[in-house]
Design a protein around this motif. Structure first.
Motif, PDB file in Angstrom:
ATOM      1  N   SER A 121       0.844  -1.186   0.000  1.00 33.54           N
ATOM      2  CA  SER A 121       0.000   0.000   0.000  1.00 33.54           C
ATOM      3  C   SER A 121       0.886   1.244   0.000  1.00 33.54           C
ATOM      4  O   SER A 121       2.080   1.173   0.331  1.00 33.54           O
ATOM      5  N   ASN A 122       0.318   2.372  -0.356  1.00 37.58           N
ATOM      6  CA  ASN A 122       1.097   3.607  -0.424  1.00 37.58           C
ATOM      7  C   ASN A 122       0.258   4.802  -0.021  1.00 37.58           C
ATOM      8  O   ASN A 122      -0.971   4.789  -0.135  1.00 37.58           O
ATOM      9  N   ARG A 130      -9.789  -3.082  -1.926  1.00 41.58           N
ATOM     10  CA  ARG A 130      -8.805  -2.049  -2.217  1.00 41.58           C
ATOM     11  C   ARG A 130      -9.466  -0.694  -1.995  1.00 41.58           C
ATOM     12  O   ARG A 130     -10.601  -0.466  -2.445  1.00 41.58           O
ATOM     13  N   LEU A 131      -8.774   0.200  -1.304  1.00 40.33           N
ATOM     14  CA  LEU A 131      -9.284   1.547  -1.030  1.00 40.33           C
ATOM     15  C   LEU A 131      -8.384   2.570  -1.712  1.00 40.33           C
ATOM     16  O   LEU A 131      -7.198   2.658  -1.413  1.00 40.33           O
ATOM     17  N   ASP A 132      -8.955   3.345  -2.629  1.00 45.21           N
ATOM     18  CA  ASP A 132      -8.251   4.466  -3.253  1.00 45.21           C
ATOM     19  C   ASP A 132      -8.821   5.758  -2.674  1.00 45.21           C
ATOM     20  O   ASP A 132     -10.046   5.882  -2.536  1.00 45.21           O
ATOM     21  N   TYR A 133      -7.961   6.716  -2.359  1.00 45.50           N
ATOM     22  CA  TYR A 133      -8.461   7.943  -1.747  1.00 45.50           C
ATOM     23  C   TYR A 133      -7.604   9.138  -2.150  1.00 45.50           C
ATOM     24  O   TYR A 133      -6.409   9.022  -2.424  1.00 45.50           O
ATOM     25  N   LEU A 169      -3.407  14.767   0.246  1.00 41.18           N
ATOM     26  CA  LEU A 169      -3.069  13.398   0.637  1.00 41.18           C
ATOM     27  C   LEU A 169      -3.749  12.449  -0.334  1.00 41.18           C
ATOM     28  O   LEU A 169      -4.940  12.611  -0.641  1.00 41.18           O
ATOM     29  N   SER A 170      -3.008  11.451  -0.821  1.00 39.74           N
ATOM     30  CA  SER A 170      -3.595  10.457  -1.711  1.00 39.74           C
ATOM     31  C   SER A 170      -2.925   9.115  -1.467  1.00 39.74           C
ATOM     32  O   SER A 170      -1.802   9.057  -0.952  1.00 39.74           O
ATOM     33  N   GLY A 171      -3.609   8.047  -1.830  1.00 46.78           N
ATOM     34  CA  GLY A 171      -3.010   6.743  -1.614  1.00 46.78           C
ATOM     35  C   GLY A 171      -3.890   5.607  -2.081  1.00 46.78           C
ATOM     36  O   GLY A 171      -5.030   5.781  -2.528  1.00 46.78           O
ATOM     37  N   ASN A 172      -3.319   4.402  -1.981  1.00 46.64           N
ATOM     38  CA  ASN A 172      -4.006   3.155  -2.315  1.00 46.64           C
ATOM     39  C   ASN A 172      -3.706   2.153  -1.202  1.00 46.64           C
ATOM     40  O   ASN A 172      -2.543   1.883  -0.898  1.00 46.64           O
ATOM     41  N   HIS A 173      -4.756   1.620  -0.592  1.00 50.14           N
ATOM     42  CA  HIS A 173      -4.599   0.664   0.507  1.00 50.14           C
ATOM     43  C   HIS A 173      -5.149  -0.689   0.073  1.00 50.14           C
ATOM     44  O   HIS A 173      -6.316  -0.806  -0.315  1.00 50.14           O
TER      45      HIS A 173
END
Length: 401
Positions: free
Chosen positions: A111-112, A141-144, A129-133
């Motif tokens: 994740s990042n 999968r959570l993209d935000y 803030l952005s990321g992929n969990h």
């Protein structure tokens, strides 16, 4: 928005950016020496501490791309100056973190999360803030993405003919807050599907010149809540800096009046990218992207040309309309140790409907950039883009696409 609220909004940015800068030096700040120490010893101690700070900084930069297997989170933060004709001289801060939600699963993607901030001499302030969990066993999968900025900027109009007319350039200021999240369930090895939610708050003020007429009577404050369905196909070997694979993402959304929007409109956004190794140390990346809308779209939610990811070098938001199509191809070449360069070509067009697309309205784009590997697989990028109307300089983290 009242004046006092707007000042509070700006003060929040200053506080957050100051906090980020303070965190980068907090761990290396030495304690004060005793007040009864001799003056000469005090000066010598200060000199030693200064050298120690420089040494620690150089060591930090030299070893920042060497992951520590004992650390649960590989985190780093870095700042740097940049300049743009529209925003002025600025200080950007970028931070990156990669981690695994299940360290016992060696096949689980890391994740990042990326944090970025910026403040410039022309009162542009931004944090994001952005990321992929990736959840354990890859079931979800959570993209935000979350970002906010305040900026005294320019408006040219809400269609291509207006946007391309230099005489329409009008001053105005605006604040923007946007939050987007996708919660995706795994379908198979590479595919995910799930709901997407987006909230956008935009407030325009200090409208000058022709700006009030260009907004065509639309409200200066827009609350936009959108919901929909998202599909993702992702076979990239590493999200932040892919060297092979494909990425496809389709977002189908609606912003209905039942959620508090003034009008109902619909949007469909598609991104398709591919990555291939060309020769030793070289990767060719290509992307085509489009966003289509229908209904009564508020001025702040129109499709736009120009950002830190696409059509780099164009003034963000100058060209806008209901629909946009853009494409780019980029050559990424490793040069030496942690250093690399990129060159790219791109093109875009904004239009209200397909029948009004014209070859002479295609917007060209090109640019060159420098890459420095900050963390393993994570690049800090400096991009210099050329547009029909001028140039733009970008300091950011991670590849553009």
């Amino acid at each position: 928005m009242k004046r006092t609220k707007r000042h509070s909004f700006q003060q929040l940015f200053v506080f957050l950016l100051t906090l980020c800068m303070a965190m980068t030096t907090m761990q290396t700040t030495a304690q004060n020496t005793d007040t009864d120490a001799a003056t000469v010893l005090q000066n010598d101690s200060n000199t030693i501490r200064k050298k120690g700070l420089v040494d620690k900084l150089m060591q930090y930069l030299a070893e920042s791309d060497k992951p520590d297997p004992n650390k649960k989170i590989d985190f780093g933060i870095l700042g740097g100056p940049h300049y743009n004709n529209e925003t002025g001289l600025g200080l950007g801060i970028v931070a990156s973190a990669t981690y695994s939600a299940d360290r016992s699963d060696s096949l689980l993607e890391r994740s990042n999360a990326s944090l970025y901030g910026d403040i410039t001499t022309k009162a542009f302030m931004m944090v994001g803030l952005s990321g992929n969990h990736f959840f354990p066993k890859r079931h979800f999968r959570l993209d935000y993405t979350l970002y906010a900025y305040t900026f005294p900027s320019y408006l040219w109009g809400l269609s291509y003919p207006q946007s391309d007319n230099d005489d329409n350039k009008s001053k105005y200021s605006h604040d923007k807050l946007e939050v987007m999240t996708r919660l995706l369930a795994r379908l198979n090895r590479y595919s995910y599907v799930g709901p997407i939610v987006r909230y956008q708050l935009v407030h325009a003020y200090k409208l000058k010149d022709r700006a009030p007429q260009l907004l065509e009577g639309q409200p200066m404050t827009v609350n936009d809540i959108g919901v929909g369905l998202s599909y993702t196909l992702d076979s990239r070997d590493f999200i932040l800096n892919a060297s092979k694979g494909w990425f496809l993402q389709l977002d189908l959304m609606t912003s209905p009046t039942m959620l508090g929007n003034k009008h109902t409109y619909y949007s469909a956004e598609l991104q398709l990218a591919t990555y291939r190794k060309a020769w030793r140390g070289a990767i060719i990346a290509a992307e085509i992207h489009t966003r289509q809308t229908t209904g009564e779209v508020p001025w702040s939610s129109l499709s736009e040309v120009g950002s830190g990811r696409r059509m780099r070098g164009y003034y963000e938001g100058r060209y806008r309309d209901k629909n946009v199509i853009d494409a780019q191809i980029e050559l990424r070449q490793h040069v030496w140790h942690r250093n690399g360069i990129v060159v790219w070509l791109g093109a875009a067009e904004v239009f209200p409907r397909y029948s009004e697309m014209r070859l002479n309205r295609i917007l060209p784009n090109a640019g060159i950039g420098y890459r420095w590997q900050f963390k393993k697989g994570v690049n800090v990028r400096l991009d210099y883009g050329f547009s029909r109307n001028g140039t733009g300089f970008i300091f950011n983290i991670n590849e553009a696409f």
